[in-house]
Design a protein around this motif. Structure first.
Motif, short mmCIF file in Angstrom:
data_model
loop_
_atom_site.label_atom_id
_atom_site.label_comp_id
_atom_site.label_asym_id
_atom_site.label_seq_id
_atom_site.Cartn_x
_atom_site.Cartn_y
_atom_site.Cartn_z
N HIS A 189 0.84 -1.20 0.00
CA HIS A 189 0.00 0.00 0.00
C HIS A 189 0.88 1.25 0.00
CE1 HIS A 189 -3.58 -2.43 0.73
NE2 HIS A 189 -2.86 -3.10 1.60
N ASN A 190 1.34 1.59 -1.19
CA ASN A 190 2.24 2.75 -1.31
C ASN A 190 1.54 3.90 -2.02
OD1 ASN A 190 4.43 1.34 -0.17
ND2 ASN A 190 4.91 0.39 -2.13
N GLY A 191 1.97 5.11 -1.71
CA GLY A 191 1.49 6.28 -2.42
C GLY A 191 0.11 6.73 -1.98
N ASN A 192 -0.33 7.82 -2.60
CA ASN A 192 -1.64 8.39 -2.34
C ASN A 192 -2.61 7.89 -3.40
OD1 ASN A 192 -3.74 10.63 -2.94
ND2 ASN A 192 -3.02 11.11 -0.87
N GLU A 193 -3.64 7.20 -2.98
CA GLU A 193 -4.55 6.56 -3.93
C GLU A 193 -5.20 7.57 -4.87
OE1 GLU A 193 -8.64 4.60 -3.08
OE2 GLU A 193 -7.15 2.99 -2.88
N ALA A 194 -5.68 8.68 -4.35
CA ALA A 194 -6.34 9.68 -5.18
C ALA A 194 -5.39 10.22 -6.25
CB ALA A 194 -6.87 10.83 -4.32
N ASP A 195 -4.16 10.51 -5.86
CA ASP A 195 -3.17 11.00 -6.82
C ASP A 195 -2.82 9.92 -7.84
OD1 ASP A 195 -3.10 13.43 -5.53
OD2 ASP A 195 -1.28 12.97 -4.39
N ASP A 196 -2.69 8.69 -7.37
CA ASP A 196 -2.34 7.58 -8.26
C ASP A 196 -3.43 7.36 -9.31
OD1 ASP A 196 -0.03 7.18 -6.84
OD2 ASP A 196 -0.82 5.51 -5.66
N LEU A 197 -4.69 7.39 -8.88
CA LEU A 197 -5.79 7.17 -9.82
C LEU A 197 -5.88 8.31 -10.84
CD1 LEU A 197 -8.58 5.74 -7.48
CD2 LEU A 197 -7.16 4.49 -9.12
N LYS A 198 -5.57 9.53 -10.40
CA LYS A 198 -5.55 10.65 -11.33
C LYS A 198 -4.46 10.45 -12.37
CE LYS A 198 -5.33 15.73 -11.44
NZ LYS A 198 -5.19 16.96 -10.63
N LEU A 199 -3.31 9.95 -11.95
CA LEU A 199 -2.22 9.67 -12.88
C LEU A 199 -2.63 8.60 -13.87
CD1 LEU A 199 0.75 10.08 -13.70
CD2 LEU A 199 1.36 8.34 -12.00
N ILE A 200 -3.30 7.56 -13.39
CA ILE A 200 -3.77 6.47 -14.26
C ILE A 200 -4.76 7.00 -15.28
CG2 ILE A 200 -5.21 4.38 -14.29
CD1 ILE A 200 -3.87 3.63 -11.61
N GLU A 201 -5.66 7.87 -14.84
CA GLU A 201 -6.62 8.47 -15.77
C GLU A 201 -5.89 9.18 -16.90
OE1 GLU A 201 -9.23 10.97 -13.53
OE2 GLU A 201 -9.77 9.35 -12.13
N GLY A 202 -4.86 9.93 -16.55
CA GLY A 202 -4.10 10.65 -17.56
C GLY A 202 -3.41 9.71 -18.54
N GLN A 203 -2.88 8.60 -18.03
CA GLN A 203 -2.21 7.63 -18.88
C GLN A 203 -3.19 6.99 -19.85
OE1 GLN A 203 -0.59 5.20 -15.73
NE2 GLN A 203 1.40 6.20 -15.80
N ILE A 204 -4.39 6.69 -19.38
CA ILE A 204 -5.41 6.08 -20.23
C ILE A 204 -5.86 7.06 -21.32
CG2 ILE A 204 -7.78 5.20 -20.30
CD1 ILE A 204 -7.26 4.05 -17.49
N VAL A 205 -6.10 8.30 -20.92
CA VAL A 205 -6.53 9.31 -21.90
C VAL A 205 -5.48 9.47 -23.00
CG1 VAL A 205 -6.95 11.79 -22.24
CG2 VAL A 205 -8.05 10.56 -20.34
N ARG A 206 -4.22 9.53 -22.61
CA ARG A 206 -3.14 9.68 -23.61
C ARG A 206 -3.07 8.47 -24.53
NH1 ARG A 206 -0.72 12.11 -19.15
NH2 ARG A 206 0.37 10.21 -18.52
N ALA A 207 -3.35 7.29 -24.00
CA ALA A 207 -3.29 6.08 -24.81
C ALA A 207 -4.46 5.99 -25.81
CB ALA A 207 -3.30 4.85 -23.92
N LEU A 208 -5.59 6.55 -25.45
CA LEU A 208 -6.79 6.45 -26.28
C LEU A 208 -6.97 7.63 -27.24
CD1 LEU A 208 -9.47 5.20 -23.70
CD2 LEU A 208 -8.13 3.83 -25.30
N ARG A 209 -6.46 8.78 -26.84
CA ARG A 209 -6.75 10.02 -27.61
C ARG A 209 -6.02 10.04 -28.95
NH1 ARG A 209 -6.33 15.04 -24.01
NH2 ARG A 209 -8.59 14.79 -23.75
#
Length: 210
Positions: A189-209
């Motif tokens: 359980h590392n890192g801040n979950e809210a920040d991590d999920l925001k980062l994941i959202e950005g990675q997904i958007v960049r992969a799909l856009r």
């Protein structure tokens, strides 16, 4: 077991009409497979934890693999729910790729956390068990599966998604990111979950856009 969508596997299982020995076997296997892995758990251990005989387990599940599939199928079917008209309606409300991905990441990650043991079994077995992997691929590739197709339509309606990506590819992009993060959090359980999920959202958007 019926096809009603569940939010919590254990609670859902308790509500199903089935013999007590079968339910206890499923619950015991869920716990042991998540803790020790499918290959690291014997049917004798499941029987002991369930308070039944091995004969009882094989009465309801012909093989250990059938027991595993009996756990995984409802989880897989509800992770990609067929009957979630409310979820499909929710998807249709978003006209921006970023907003749609934000909703999906938050919604499906919460499902994984709420059903941690079952999700853990599903993800690890997808990586190591050919039959489970094929079951997973069939689910996300099924053209009749309303959520996969509904998700694809919602993504396309934003006008921001790369045209060469088909429905299965877009789903794999989203689920792949969530699965890796879920497993990381499960073990450490590392890192801040809210920040991590925001980062994941950005990675997904960049992969799909486009």
């Amino acid at each position: 077991m019926d096809g009603r969508v569940f939010e919590n596997y254990k609670k859902w299982l308790q509500e199903q009409e089935m013999p007590k020995g079968k339910r206890n076997s499923l619950l015991a296997a869920l716990d042991l497979f998540a803790r020790y892995g499918y290959d690291g758990t014997s049917t004798a251990q499941v029987a002991e934890a369930a308070g039944v005989s091995q004969a009882t387990i094989f009465k309801y599940f012909k093989t250990k693999q059938d027991l595993l599939k009996a756990i995984i199928k409802p989880v897989l079917e509800n992770f990609f729910p067929v009957y979630r008209d409310d979820l499909l309606a929710e998807l249709a409300q978003y006209n921006s790729l970023e907003k749609l991905v934000h909703f999906l990441v938050q919604n499906r990650y919460r499902f994984m956390v709420e059903n941690g043991d079952a999700a853990m079994i599903l993800l690890t077995e997808v990586l190591t068990n050919e039959e489970v992997r094929q079951l997973f691929i069939a689910t996300i590739s099924d053209p009749e599966h309303s959520l996969v197709q509904g998700l694809n339509r919602a993504l396309r309606q934003t006008g921001e998604v790369r045209t060469e990506l088909d429905a299965a590819a877009t789903v794999r992009t989203i689920i792949g990111q969530l699965a890796v993060y879920f497993l990381q959090q499960r073990f450490a359980h590392n890192g801040n979950e809210a920040d991590d999920l925001k980062l994941i959202e950005g990675q997904i958007v960049r992969a799909l856009r486009k």
